[in-house]
Scaffold this active site. Structure first.
Site, PDB file in Angstrom:
ATOM      1  N   SER A  29      -7.507  -7.880   6.358  1.00 35.96           N
ATOM      2  CA  SER A  29      -7.347  -9.150   7.060  1.00 35.96           C
ATOM      3  C   SER A  29      -8.588 -10.019   6.904  1.00 35.96           C
ATOM      4  CB  SER A  29      -7.089  -8.900   8.545  1.00 35.96           C
ATOM      5  OG  SER A  29      -5.926  -8.111   8.717  1.00 35.96           O
TER       6      SER A  29
HETATM    7  N1  SAH Z   1      -6.381  -3.818   9.666  1.00 36.67           N
HETATM    8  C1  SAH Z   1      -6.099  -3.663   8.271  1.00 36.67           C
HETATM    9  C2  SAH Z   1      -4.811  -4.397   7.946  1.00 36.67           C
HETATM   10  C3  SAH Z   1      -4.111  -3.816   6.806  1.00 36.67           C
HETATM   11  S1  SAH Z   1      -2.558  -4.596   6.450  1.00 36.67           S
HETATM   12  C4  SAH Z   1      -7.239  -4.221   7.442  1.00 36.67           C
HETATM   13  O1  SAH Z   1      -7.793  -5.246   7.829  1.00 36.67           O
HETATM   14  O2  SAH Z   1      -7.560  -3.653   6.415  1.00 36.67           O
HETATM   15  C5  SAH Z   1      -1.444  -3.664   7.449  1.00 36.67           C
HETATM   16  C6  SAH Z   1      -1.379  -2.184   7.194  1.00 36.67           C
HETATM   17  O3  SAH Z   1      -0.320  -1.662   7.988  1.00 36.67           O
HETATM   18  C7  SAH Z   1      -1.079  -1.786   5.758  1.00 36.67           C
HETATM   19  O4  SAH Z   1      -2.067  -0.900   5.309  1.00 36.67           O
HETATM   20  C8  SAH Z   1       0.280  -1.085   5.865  1.00 36.67           C
HETATM   21  O5  SAH Z   1       0.427  -0.024   4.944  1.00 36.67           O
HETATM   22  C9  SAH Z   1       0.269  -0.600   7.283  1.00 36.67           C
HETATM   23  N2  SAH Z   1       1.575  -0.316   7.873  1.00 36.67           N
HETATM   24  C10 SAH Z   1       2.743  -0.976   7.711  1.00 36.67           C
HETATM   25  N3  SAH Z   1       3.714  -0.416   8.453  1.00 36.67           N
HETATM   26  C11 SAH Z   1       3.166   0.636   9.100  1.00 36.67           C
HETATM   27  C12 SAH Z   1       3.660   1.621  10.024  1.00 36.67           C
HETATM   28  N4  SAH Z   1       4.936   1.632  10.443  1.00 36.67           N
HETATM   29  N5  SAH Z   1       2.795   2.557  10.461  1.00 36.67           N
HETATM   30  C13 SAH Z   1       1.502   2.572  10.064  1.00 36.67           C
HETATM   31  N6  SAH Z   1       0.973   1.658   9.215  1.00 36.67           N
HETATM   32  C14 SAH Z   1       1.793   0.702   8.734  1.00 36.67           C
END
Ligand code: SAH
Length: 222
Positions: free
Chosen positions: A69
């Site tokens: 993000s």
């Molecule tokens: N806070 C992270 C955001 C990553 S994007 C950062 O800044 O790096 C969102 C993430 O949520 C992705 O890695 C995706 O694989 C994960 N995600 C999507 N659905 C999910 C679920 N049901 N359970 C766990 N993680 C999930």
């Protein structure tokens, strides 16, 4: 944690600049959040080819179709949580692990769930190398929460959800706060949701945002 105090860290000035021009300039005031963003080496959480852009004002790809993000989003979400040092926090979507680091820098304990095993593994390695000992990792469907470790004082969802997943609401402690992007695949609102002492729900839409979709039982169908 020696890397954090390393005056030789070539990215230190960039972090200062990021916090002043992107975070403080847009109104984030929580001193704990500002300190965390000044100290945590965000460049270690992005793929090597994007290191020079780690402190820029946008999200970056981290592989597997996912993103780290934008710095401001991380700061605004963390401030919205009103985090305190004694809190136990559940994070859904470990991703790069950068937001996890910000949470773990401020709070007592962080439980973080990631769908993509490779991302969870990469984040775990980086966060352990940095010396964090208060983070618990799990690979799986975070829309189901982490029932064995519930209740949580704070819950942060970093992927877009069609609705508040009922298990997450159940696992939020009384007087707890959840921050979660809710909407459709093309755009969402960031919501702050409080559970009152009596278990009532109070919702507040904070601002529009665009996250990658939440998968799993209460996410969007692939
Ligand atoms: N806070 C992270 C955001 C990553 S994007 C950062 O800044 O790096 C969102 C993430 O949520 C992705 O890695 C995706 O694989 C994960 N995600 C999507 N659905 C999910 C679920 N049901 N359970 C766990 N993680 C999930």
């Amino acid at each position: 944690m020696k890397i954090w105090n390393d005056s030789e860290d070539p990215f230190r000035a960039k972090r200062e600049w990021m916090v002043e021009t992107q975070i403080r300039a847009r109104g984030v005031r929580d001193p704990r959040v500002l300190e965390a963003l000044r100290v945590i080496p965000r460049h270690l959480f992005v793929p090597p080819e994007f290191q020079d852009e780690a402190y820029e004002d946008y999200p970056l790809p981290i592989g597997y179709g996912q993103t780290i993000s934008q710095p401001y989003m991380v700061a605004a979400m963390t401030e919205a949580l009103a985090l305190e040092p004694h809190h136990r926090v559940l994070e859904i979507g470990t991703g790069s692990g950068y937001q996890t680091a910000v949470l773990a820098y401020i709070a007592r304990e962080v439980y973080t769930v990631e769908y993509v095993p490779e991302l969870s593994e990469r984040a775990r390695r980086i966060l352990q190398d940095l010396g964090f000992t208060n983070i618990h990792f799990r690979v799986g469907d975070g829309s189901l929460g982490w029932p064995e470790a519930a209740p949580f004082d704070r819950i942060l969802v970093t992927a877009a959800a069609p609705e508040v997943p009922p298990p997450l609401w159940e696992q939020l402690a009384p007087e707890g706060i959840m921050v979660i992007p809710i909407g459709d695949l093309w755009g969402q609102e960031l919501y702050r949701i409080r559970k009152t002492r009596d278990g009532e729900r109070e919702e507040e839409a904070l601002f529009p945002c665009a996250f990658v979709p939440l998968r799993g039982a209460y996410g969007f169908k692939a």
